[in-house]
Write a protein that holds these residues in place. Structure first.
Motif, PDB file in Angstrom:
ATOM      1  N   PHE A  18      -9.160  49.461 -26.776  1.00 12.10           N
ATOM      2  CA  PHE A  18      -9.271  49.154 -28.223  1.00 12.10           C
ATOM      3  C   PHE A  18     -10.031  47.769 -28.298  1.00 12.10           C
ATOM      4  O   PHE A  18     -10.423  47.504 -29.485  1.00 12.10           O
ATOM      5  CB  PHE A  18      -8.249  49.331 -28.964  1.00 12.10           C
ATOM      6  CG  PHE A  18      -7.919  50.893 -29.343  1.00 12.10           C
ATOM      7  CD1 PHE A  18      -8.624  51.456 -29.927  1.00 12.10           C
ATOM      8  CD2 PHE A  18      -6.551  51.195 -28.720  1.00 12.10           C
ATOM      9  CE1 PHE A  18      -8.184  52.962 -30.140  1.00 12.10           C
ATOM     10  CE2 PHE A  18      -6.237  52.602 -28.881  1.00 12.10           C
ATOM     11  CZ  PHE A  18      -7.141  53.576 -29.675  1.00 12.10           C
ATOM     12  N   TRP A  23     -15.623  51.144 -30.261  1.00 13.51           N
ATOM     13  CA  TRP A  23     -15.229  51.313 -31.624  1.00 13.51           C
ATOM     14  C   TRP A  23     -15.755  50.814 -32.843  1.00 13.51           C
ATOM     15  O   TRP A  23     -15.551  51.443 -33.806  1.00 13.51           O
ATOM     16  CB  TRP A  23     -13.574  50.999 -31.579  1.00 13.51           C
ATOM     17  CG  TRP A  23     -12.925  51.580 -30.339  1.00 13.51           C
ATOM     18  CD1 TRP A  23     -12.633  50.697 -28.994  1.00 13.51           C
ATOM     19  CD2 TRP A  23     -12.420  52.853 -30.221  1.00 13.51           C
ATOM     20  NE1 TRP A  23     -11.865  51.454 -28.324  1.00 13.51           N
ATOM     21  CE2 TRP A  23     -11.882  52.848 -28.870  1.00 13.51           C
ATOM     22  CE3 TRP A  23     -12.214  54.086 -30.790  1.00 13.51           C
ATOM     23  CZ2 TRP A  23     -11.175  54.009 -28.329  1.00 13.51           C
ATOM     24  CZ3 TRP A  23     -11.589  55.024 -30.536  1.00 13.51           C
ATOM     25  CH2 TRP A  23     -11.027  55.043 -29.009  1.00 13.51           C
ATOM     26  N   ARG A  26     -13.255  46.532 -36.571  1.00 14.63           N
ATOM     27  CA  ARG A  26     -11.818  46.771 -36.854  1.00 14.63           C
ATOM     28  C   ARG A  26     -11.552  46.060 -38.269  1.00 14.63           C
ATOM     29  O   ARG A  26     -12.067  45.121 -38.522  1.00 14.63           O
ATOM     30  CB  ARG A  26     -10.905  46.448 -35.641  1.00 14.63           C
ATOM     31  CG  ARG A  26     -11.024  44.769 -35.300  1.00 14.63           C
ATOM     32  CD  ARG A  26     -10.048  44.558 -34.511  1.00 14.63           C
ATOM     33  NE  ARG A  26      -8.670  44.247 -34.968  1.00 14.63           N
ATOM     34  CZ  ARG A  26      -7.618  43.783 -34.462  1.00 14.63           C
ATOM     35  NH1 ARG A  26      -7.501  43.608 -33.088  1.00 14.63           N
ATOM     36  NH2 ARG A  26      -6.456  43.640 -34.977  1.00 14.63           N
ATOM     37  N   ILE A 122      -1.854  51.178 -32.869  1.00 14.37           N
ATOM     38  CA  ILE A 122      -3.369  51.570 -33.037  1.00 14.37           C
ATOM     39  C   ILE A 122      -3.472  52.998 -33.014  1.00 14.37           C
ATOM     40  O   ILE A 122      -2.951  53.453 -31.986  1.00 14.37           O
ATOM     41  CB  ILE A 122      -4.374  50.960 -32.044  1.00 14.37           C
ATOM     42  CG1 ILE A 122      -3.790  49.180 -31.791  1.00 14.37           C
ATOM     43  CG2 ILE A 122      -5.500  50.853 -32.177  1.00 14.37           C
ATOM     44  CD1 ILE A 122      -4.394  48.555 -30.794  1.00 14.37           C
ATOM     45  N   GLN A 123      -4.336  53.526 -33.680  1.00 15.71           N
ATOM     46  CA  GLN A 123      -4.941  53.177 -34.826  1.00 15.71           C
ATOM     47  C   GLN A 123      -4.191  53.681 -35.987  1.00 15.71           C
ATOM     48  O   GLN A 123      -3.652  54.748 -36.008  1.00 15.71           O
ATOM     49  CB  GLN A 123      -6.500  54.022 -35.168  1.00 15.71           C
ATOM     50  CG  GLN A 123      -7.239  53.606 -33.725  1.00 15.71           C
ATOM     51  CD  GLN A 123      -8.744  54.280 -34.031  1.00 15.71           C
ATOM     52  OE1 GLN A 123      -9.483  54.141 -34.950  1.00 15.71           O
ATOM     53  NE2 GLN A 123      -9.251  54.776 -33.146  1.00 15.71           N
ATOM     54  N   THR A 124      -4.408  53.033 -37.141  1.00 16.21           N
ATOM     55  CA  THR A 124      -3.722  53.222 -38.230  1.00 16.21           C
ATOM     56  C   THR A 124      -3.665  54.649 -38.821  1.00 16.21           C
ATOM     57  O   THR A 124      -2.729  55.584 -39.234  1.00 16.21           O
ATOM     58  CB  THR A 124      -3.980  52.415 -39.419  1.00 16.21           C
ATOM     59  OG1 THR A 124      -4.123  51.046 -39.204  1.00 16.21           O
ATOM     60  CG2 THR A 124      -3.124  52.521 -40.895  1.00 16.21           C
ATOM     61  N   HIS A 150      -3.900  48.557 -37.069  1.00 18.84           N
ATOM     62  CA  HIS A 150      -5.409  48.457 -37.312  1.00 18.84           C
ATOM     63  C   HIS A 150      -6.111  49.356 -37.108  1.00 18.84           C
ATOM     64  O   HIS A 150      -5.682  50.242 -36.331  1.00 18.84           O
ATOM     65  CB  HIS A 150      -5.970  47.025 -36.816  1.00 18.84           C
ATOM     66  CG  HIS A 150      -6.297  47.058 -35.355  1.00 18.84           C
ATOM     67  ND1 HIS A 150      -7.564  47.787 -34.890  1.00 18.84           N
ATOM     68  CD2 HIS A 150      -5.730  46.590 -34.407  1.00 18.84           C
ATOM     69  CE1 HIS A 150      -7.413  47.837 -33.699  1.00 18.84           C
ATOM     70  NE2 HIS A 150      -6.623  46.887 -33.095  1.00 18.84           N
ATOM     71  N   THR A 151      -7.095  49.860 -37.767  1.00 24.30           N
ATOM     72  CA  THR A 151      -7.911  50.855 -37.320  1.00 24.30           C
ATOM     73  C   THR A 151      -9.589  50.389 -37.380  1.00 24.30           C
ATOM     74  O   THR A 151      -9.883  49.148 -37.514  1.00 24.30           O
ATOM     75  CB  THR A 151      -7.929  52.129 -38.350  1.00 24.30           C
ATOM     76  OG1 THR A 151      -8.519  53.201 -37.578  1.00 24.30           O
ATOM     77  CG2 THR A 151      -8.306  51.617 -39.665  1.00 24.30           C
ATOM     78  N   GLY A 164     -12.526  50.181 -42.159  1.00 25.97           N
ATOM     79  CA  GLY A 164     -11.057  50.083 -41.896  1.00 25.97           C
ATOM     80  C   GLY A 164      -9.897  50.074 -42.679  1.00 25.97           C
ATOM     81  O   GLY A 164      -8.814  50.721 -42.901  1.00 25.97           O
ATOM     82  N   SER A 168      -7.271  52.714 -43.930  1.00 25.34           N
ATOM     83  CA  SER A 168      -5.745  52.175 -43.961  1.00 25.34           C
ATOM     84  C   SER A 168      -5.155  52.384 -45.228  1.00 25.34           C
ATOM     85  O   SER A 168      -4.208  52.742 -45.314  1.00 25.34           O
ATOM     86  CB  SER A 168      -5.637  50.781 -43.547  1.00 25.34           C
ATOM     87  OG  SER A 168      -5.927  50.384 -42.385  1.00 25.34           O
TER      88      SER A 168
END
Length: 194
Positions: A18, A23, A26, A122-124, A150-151, A164, A168
């Motif tokens: 991640f 990705w 973030r 990870i991830q939200t 987090h995302t 992100g 969230s």
């Protein structure tokens, strides 16, 4: 809010993959510090900790694929594994929900008489949210400290995209408003866990 003496901390997919550019951008740079604080508190208090690892197929291009360094837990998690006074288990999975992994998370929790889980990692809006929804459906009291995860920004259909932070917030509203989970902060959890 009360945190049970045997509440399980479920640490989902805190893996090196991640950290790769794959990705995109973030959110929540404080996630790792909050995840570490929760693991430390759980281990010091002798509560159970579940470490979940996503094992993408080796032939995939995923940064989480087996045999790639990205499959490994981030160092701060790996260094803490096996250090607690309470029970610990490693669950590996290939899908979004930690409840569809090996060994069975549901069986492990039920055999231990655990009715409450705290989700971090990870991830939200992906594996954390999916695990929270399934946990709620299975009858667990699910606690979701939003700042211990987090995302990433994400593109969707129709030219839509969301940051992100927006994802969230949507996850928090859906889980909390839909009564799948109690969405709280790490500080709330640590205070309640004594």
């Amino acid at each position: 809010m009360e945190i049970a003496e045997n509440a399980a901390l479920v640490v989902i997919d805190v893996q090196k993959g991640f950290e790769e550019e794959f990705w995109g951008k973030r959110n929540n740079p404080d996630a790792e510090g909050n995840i570490a604080a929760l693991i430390d508190h759980w281990q010091e208090s002798g509560r159970p900790v579940v470490f979940v690892r996503h094992d993408s197929p080796a032939e995939s291009r995923s940064p989480l694929r087996l045999g790639h360094v990205g499959n490994d837990f981030k160092d701060f998690v790996q260094e803490r594994r096996g250090k607690g006074r309470g029970p610990e288990v490693l669950v590996t999975k290939t899908v979004n929900s930690a409840f569809y992994g090996e060994p069975s998370l549901d069986v492990w929790l039920k055999e231990a008489g655990i009715g409450q889980i705290v989700i971090a990692g990870i991830q939200t809006n992906m594996c954390n949210e999916t695990t929270a929804r399934m946990g709620g459906n299975l009858g667990y009291d699910v606690v979701f400290p939003l700042d211990a995860m987090h995302t990433f920004d994400l593109a969707g259909p129709f030219g839509w995209s969301a940051s992100g932070d927006e994802l969230s917030r949507a996850t928090a509203v859906s889980l909390h408003g839909g009564r799948f989970a109690k969405v709280v902060t790490t500080e709330d959890v640590l205070r309640a866990a004594g």
